[in-house]
Design a protein around this motif. Structure first.
Motif, short mmCIF file in Angstrom:
data_model
loop_
_atom_site.label_atom_id
_atom_site.label_comp_id
_atom_site.label_asym_id
_atom_site.label_seq_id
_atom_site.Cartn_x
_atom_site.Cartn_y
_atom_site.Cartn_z
N ALA A 131 -1.79 -3.73 4.21
CA ALA A 131 -2.05 -4.68 3.12
C ALA A 131 -2.34 -6.09 3.63
N LYS A 158 2.43 0.49 5.38
CA LYS A 158 1.77 0.08 4.13
C LYS A 158 1.63 -1.44 4.05
N TYR A 193 2.03 -7.46 -1.11
CA TYR A 193 2.01 -6.01 -1.27
C TYR A 193 2.29 -5.61 -2.73
N PRO A 196 -1.43 -3.53 -3.66
CA PRO A 196 -1.38 -2.11 -3.28
C PRO A 196 -0.17 -1.33 -3.82
#
Length: 128
Positions: free
Chosen positions: A47, A43, A16, A20
């Protein structure tokens, strides 16, 4: 947490952070900790989705570990609420600094930079 589980979480966070996280943009308001956990669970899950459901099912732990680290490093400020509890606010400049430092210093990310197939192999081995 077992060392294999810890290694998986470390790899999820590194993945991550390597990608991102650098594009993260957050509304400048205060968030309760529980909401941040949900946001970063999602999130991280998005990812790492390409590595399959066995990896994704650990997104809750990885998201919590990520936000804990970001709060600890000052990438999210902490204010005590007048009725108890803490609220956290995104600190964009500090966050970018923490992410850049992590991208440069994290040995997992360095291994991935050196080997284009690293992530697929690493997650395959960790879930193997």
């Amino acid at each position: 947490m077992t060392s294999a589980m810890s290694a998986l979480i470390d790899h999820m966070i590194a993945y991550y952070v390597a990608g991102p996280a650098a594009e993260l943009s957050v509304a400048p308001r205060f968030y309760p900790y529980g909401e941040l956990q949900l946001i970063f669970e999602d999130k991280v899950s998005v990812a790492v989705r390409k590595f399959g459901p066995k990896v994704r099912k650990h997104s809750k732990e990885a998201g919590k570990a990520f936000i804990d680290r970001m709060i600890e490093t000052g990438a999210w400020s902490t204010n005590q609420g007048e009725y108890g509890g803490s609220m956290h606010q995104f600190q964009a400049d500090r966050f970018r600094e923490v992410i850049r430092t992590e991208q440069d210093a994290n040995p997992i990310i360095q291994n991935a930079k050196a080997d284009p197939d690293y992530w697929d192999k690493a997650f395959g081995d960790l879930m193997g």
